[in-house]
Design a protein around this motif. Structure first.
Motif, mmCIF file in Angstrom:
data_model
loop_
_atom_site.group_PDB
_atom_site.id
_atom_site.type_symbol
_atom_site.label_atom_id
_atom_site.label_comp_id
_atom_site.label_asym_id
_atom_site.label_seq_id
_atom_site.Cartn_x
_atom_site.Cartn_y
_atom_site.Cartn_z
ATOM 1 N N ALA A 1 0.836 -1.204 0.000
ATOM 2 C CA ALA A 1 0.000 0.000 0.000
ATOM 3 C C ALA A 1 0.873 1.257 0.000
ATOM 4 C CB ALA A 1 -0.940 0.002 1.198
ATOM 5 N N ALA B 1 1.029 4.090 -2.931
ATOM 6 C CA ALA B 1 0.882 5.515 -2.624
ATOM 7 C C ALA B 1 2.067 6.307 -3.181
ATOM 8 C CB ALA B 1 0.770 5.712 -1.113
ATOM 9 N N VAL C 1 0.786 18.354 -0.308
ATOM 10 C CA VAL C 1 -0.056 17.197 -0.644
ATOM 11 C C VAL C 1 0.740 15.905 -0.527
ATOM 12 C CG1 VAL C 1 0.314 17.295 -3.158
ATOM 13 C CG2 VAL C 1 -1.755 16.256 -2.248
ATOM 14 N N ARG D 1 0.983 15.056 3.247
ATOM 15 C CA ARG D 1 -0.301 14.532 3.737
ATOM 16 C C ARG D 1 -0.508 13.094 3.287
ATOM 17 N NH1 ARG D 1 -2.624 19.347 2.035
ATOM 18 N NH2 ARG D 1 -3.542 18.312 0.220
ATOM 19 N N ALA D 2 -0.195 12.839 2.033
ATOM 20 C CA ALA D 2 -0.485 11.521 1.472
ATOM 21 C C ALA D 2 0.473 10.450 1.964
ATOM 22 C CB ALA D 2 -0.419 11.594 -0.058
ATOM 23 N N ILE E 1 3.053 10.822 4.690
ATOM 24 C CA ILE E 1 3.570 10.798 6.055
ATOM 25 C C ILE E 1 2.401 10.817 7.040
ATOM 26 C CG2 ILE E 1 5.121 11.902 7.704
ATOM 27 C CD1 ILE E 1 6.611 13.119 5.358
ATOM 28 N N PRO E 2 2.177 9.691 7.708
ATOM 29 C CA PRO E 2 1.016 9.540 8.594
ATOM 30 C C PRO E 2 0.984 10.602 9.691
ATOM 31 C CG PRO E 2 2.272 7.488 8.454
ATOM 32 C CD PRO E 2 3.057 8.532 7.736
ATOM 33 N N GLY E 3 -0.184 11.110 9.971
ATOM 34 C CA GLY E 3 -0.356 12.042 11.086
ATOM 35 C C GLY E 3 0.376 13.343 10.940
ATOM 36 N N LYS E 4 0.518 13.828 9.703
ATOM 37 C CA LYS E 4 1.256 15.080 9.528
ATOM 38 C C LYS E 4 0.402 16.167 8.873
ATOM 39 C CE LYS E 4 5.448 14.559 11.124
ATOM 40 N NZ LYS E 4 6.559 15.373 11.512
ATOM 41 N N ASP E 5 -0.923 15.960 8.887
ATOM 42 C CA ASP E 5 -1.726 17.018 8.230
ATOM 43 C C ASP E 5 -2.459 17.869 9.252
ATOM 44 O OD1 ASP E 5 -3.363 14.950 9.008
ATOM 45 O OD2 ASP E 5 -4.899 15.505 7.571
ATOM 46 N N ALA F 1 -3.590 19.886 -5.564
ATOM 47 C CA ALA F 1 -3.634 18.558 -4.944
ATOM 48 C C ALA F 1 -4.534 17.623 -5.758
ATOM 49 C CB ALA F 1 -4.140 18.669 -3.508
ATOM 50 N N LEU G 1 -3.464 13.960 -7.622
ATOM 51 C CA LEU G 1 -4.110 12.656 -7.414
ATOM 52 C C LEU G 1 -4.703 12.108 -8.705
ATOM 53 C CD1 LEU G 1 -4.373 11.046 -4.699
ATOM 54 C CD2 LEU G 1 -3.500 13.385 -4.523
ATOM 55 N N ALA H 1 -5.921 0.624 -1.851
ATOM 56 C CA ALA H 1 -4.726 1.459 -1.646
ATOM 57 C C ALA H 1 -4.897 2.813 -2.322
ATOM 58 C CB ALA H 1 -3.484 0.743 -2.177
ATOM 59 N N VAL I 1 -5.027 6.454 -0.288
ATOM 60 C CA VAL I 1 -4.066 7.543 -0.487
ATOM 61 C C VAL I 1 -4.784 8.809 -0.956
ATOM 62 C CG1 VAL I 1 -3.411 6.951 -2.862
ATOM 63 C CG2 VAL I 1 -1.839 8.213 -1.419
ATOM 64 N N ARG J 1 -6.497 10.381 2.153
ATOM 65 C CA ARG J 1 -5.497 11.038 3.005
ATOM 66 C C ARG J 1 -5.066 12.362 2.401
ATOM 67 N NH1 ARG J 1 -2.875 6.075 3.369
ATOM 68 N NH2 ARG J 1 -1.262 6.782 1.925
ATOM 69 N N ALA J 2 -4.843 12.346 1.118
ATOM 70 C CA ALA J 2 -4.296 13.532 0.463
ATOM 71 C C ALA J 2 -5.322 14.643 0.306
ATOM 72 C CB ALA J 2 -3.738 13.153 -0.904
ATOM 73 N N GLY K 1 -7.955 15.621 7.863
ATOM 74 C CA GLY K 1 -8.305 14.953 9.119
ATOM 75 C C GLY K 1 -8.974 13.613 8.961
ATOM 76 N N ASP L 1 -7.094 10.651 8.144
ATOM 77 C CA ASP L 1 -6.139 9.529 8.136
ATOM 78 C C ASP L 1 -5.927 8.928 9.504
ATOM 79 O OD1 ASP L 1 -4.858 11.844 8.994
ATOM 80 O OD2 ASP L 1 -2.896 10.969 8.573
#
Lengths: 179, 179
Positions: A136, A140, A169, A172-173, A175-179, B140, B144, B165, B169, B172-173, B177, B179
């Motif tokens: 996954a 991504a 973007v 965000r897509a 890196i988990p928990g970084k938005d 963004a 995508l 997957a 993605v 998330r992108a 909020g 993810d």
DNA sequence: GTCTATATTCGGATAGAC
DNA sequence: GTCTATCCGAATATAGAC
């Protein structure tokens, strides 16, 4: 000193025409007419049509090699940010060359000098995925790599506007928990 | 009954060859040889080479029209999820056709029937951006859209693995909020 | 509906003079 | 280094017989 200038002029004109009409859509005749010389002169300076394109994208290729080498020295913690920012800076710097490469792919991936390109983009892909083995994350990374390239090719905005939006973007897509 | 079968056979073979060697990389001679007929027969069934490709991608084009029409009726709250899932389902269903369209772009965007494609992808882009006016959301969405298309074209994984997957993605992108 | 044969155009590349 | 002239192959498309 006229000699060297002709070669440069060929590259300049070819770059414009390839960008506007595509590689296959531009003939040696078209280039020669615009430069104001004969087809024979073109082929005196470059062995064949392909060589003109190779010369045009060579600087971008070298930069990619440098980037991948630099990423090899980055630890797992920082790899994603380094890969994202390094790639975005690279494609923004070489927008026209990126467009040319995508235009002739996959035909040119068989060219010996471009075969190694596969490994380079694979290394970049691994960086985008934070060196994760999860499919996954792999997918991504591919989405962002391809999507960023697509934007710098098609979008008309300048890099000052594009860069922060692209970095945001991608973070965000990827890196988990970084938005 | 041989008549209609020849036409279908031409489409089947052309689809394979265009996918493998590209549209420009496939000649009428190549198709005729594989089908087992003459070039003249090809041009009896199709007015010209372009018409073969148009026929191949027509179902995908119709599906895109349907999707955009459906999205027009979705409210702002649900538009992003609907656009994301609708687009991913579409391109996974028509992977080969998507690859063909990207192969011949931008030449075919000038074709009258394909000129309208611009508006269609623009509507899709607006859906991905949640109908936001912020340029960053616009960018963004482009990332995508282009990235998902790039993956379904290049990646060899099947849709069962790709779909979740890709949806993940994209959410998330594009959806803050989530993810 | 399908064929053979051919017209036409175009593109990359070469030969040889200057 | 640059030119003119030309070759050669490929590709789309057409003409006309069967």
């Amino acid at each position: 000193m006229v000699r060297i200038r002709t070669r440069d002029e060929i590259l300049r004109v070819a770059g414009e025409l390839f960008t506007r009409y595509g590689f296959k859509g531009t003939s040696l005749h078209d280039i020669a007419a615009e430069v104001g010389c004969s087809k024979a002169t073109l082929l005196y300076h470059f062995a064949h049509k392909d060589a003109i394109l190779l010369a045009l994208v060579e600087p971008a290729r070298q930069s990619l090699i440098d980037l991948v080498a630099r990423l090899a020295g980055v630890d797992d913690k920082g790899i994603r940010v380094a890969a994202i920012e390094g790639f975005i800076d690279l494609v923004l710097r070489y927008r026209r060359e990126v467009a040319l490469i995508y235009d002739v792919t996959p035909q040119f991936l068989q060219e010996p000098r471009f075969a190694a390109m596969r490994e380079l983009t694979e290394a970049l892909r691994a960086g985008f995925a934070g060196r994760s083995a999860d499919p996954a994350d792999h997918i991504a990374a591919e989405v962002l790599l391809g999507g960023i390239a697509a934007v710098v090719i098609d979008d008309k905005r300048d890099e000052v506007e594009l860069r922060p939006a692209l970095v945001a973007v991608a973070r965000r897509a990827l890196i988990p928990g970084k938005d």
